[in-house]
Design an enzyme around this catalytic site. Structure first.
Site, PDB file in Angstrom:
ATOM      1  N   HIS A  17       0.842  -1.209   0.000  1.00 40.33           N
ATOM      2  CA  HIS A  17       0.000   0.000   0.000  1.00 40.33           C
ATOM      3  C   HIS A  17       0.876   1.258   0.000  1.00 40.33           C
ATOM      4  CE1 HIS A  17      -3.116  -2.630   2.296  1.00 40.33           C
ATOM      5  NE2 HIS A  17      -3.656  -2.384   1.118  1.00 40.33           N
ATOM      6  N   LYS A  41     -21.113  -5.506   8.561  1.00 40.54           N
ATOM      7  CA  LYS A  41     -20.770  -6.565   7.601  1.00 40.54           C
ATOM      8  C   LYS A  41     -19.269  -6.792   7.500  1.00 40.54           C
ATOM      9  CE  LYS A  41     -24.553  -5.937   4.495  1.00 40.54           C
ATOM     10  NZ  LYS A  41     -24.690  -4.969   3.417  1.00 40.54           N
ATOM     11  N   ARG A  91      -1.877  -6.171  -8.201  1.00 41.82           N
ATOM     12  CA  ARG A  91      -0.714  -7.005  -7.914  1.00 41.82           C
ATOM     13  C   ARG A  91      -0.601  -8.129  -8.924  1.00 41.82           C
ATOM     14  NH1 ARG A  91      -2.956  -7.799  -2.012  1.00 41.82           N
ATOM     15  NH2 ARG A  91      -4.789  -7.492  -3.293  1.00 41.82           N
ATOM     16  N   SER A 129      -2.663  -7.637   3.228  1.00 41.32           N
ATOM     17  CA  SER A 129      -2.953  -7.467   4.665  1.00 41.32           C
ATOM     18  C   SER A 129      -3.316  -8.808   5.286  1.00 41.32           C
ATOM     19  CB  SER A 129      -4.122  -6.497   4.866  1.00 41.32           C
ATOM     20  OG  SER A 129      -3.834  -5.257   4.289  1.00 41.32           O
TER      21      SER A 129
END
Ligand code: ADP
Length: 164
Positions: A17, A41, A91, A129
């Protein structure tokens, strides 16, 4: 002034990032990193406040970047910020289909908004992540994957969560 918005979950921010933020900050006058707010959610590991703080700690060297929380439709946030550019990172090929659909949907909703895709340095194409959280939870080393300013805090947070 040309402003770009870089939205995402950033749960937590990674060096991938950060690479995209740095590249974007060299092209645009101003970059706002837009952090999606926690809602029922979304099951983020870190709270929105913490995810925002991690980014702020990692971008201190960049003078034309700020970080904001956002909720609801991204295009509404982009317009409210007086921008028309959304930055997303690509990516690997598997990112493409979702990103392609999202970009077209956003453009259908507002023709004035353009999504630009950027590739990170190849050192970061395998970084996400979720993989970082998995490695850290299993006590693996994540030094090369998250900004150094937040490394210890991320490890501490994950250890706290593990022991709670
Ligand atoms: P989202 O839930 O919106 O996909 P993420 O935080 O996972 O939020 O990702 C935000 C953006 O950053 C996405 O465009 C994603 O493809 C991109 N991104 C994630 N990891 C990397 C990386 N290692 N290198 C480059 N871009 C990345």
């Amino acid at each position: 002034m040309k402003k770009a918005i870089y939205p995402g979950s950033f749960d937590p921010i990674t060096n991938g990032h950060l690479d995209i933020i740095e590249r974007t900050s060299k092209i645009f006058d101003h970059v706002t990193v837009a952090v999606a707010i926690n809602n029922k959610k979304n099951k983020f590991l870190f709270s929105d406040i913490k995810r925002k703080k991690f980014i702020e700690q990692s971008i201190k060297h960049l003078k034309n970047v700020d970080v904001k929380l956002f909720d609801g439709l991204l295009i509404n946030f982009v317009i409210a910020e007086k921008s028309n550019i959304i930055i997303r990172g690509l990516r690997v090929l598997s990112d493409f289909e979702y990103e392609f659909r999202m970009a077209l949907m956003n453009r259908n909703m507002n023709e004035a908004i353009t999504t630009l895709f950027m590739m990170p340095h190849e050192n970061y194409t395998h970084v996400s992540s979720s993989i970082i959280k998995e490695i850290a939870t299993l006590n693996g080393k994540i030094d090369n994957y998250v900004p150094k300013e937040i490394l210890n805090e991320i490890i501490e947070c994950i250890n706290d969560i593990k022991s709670s």
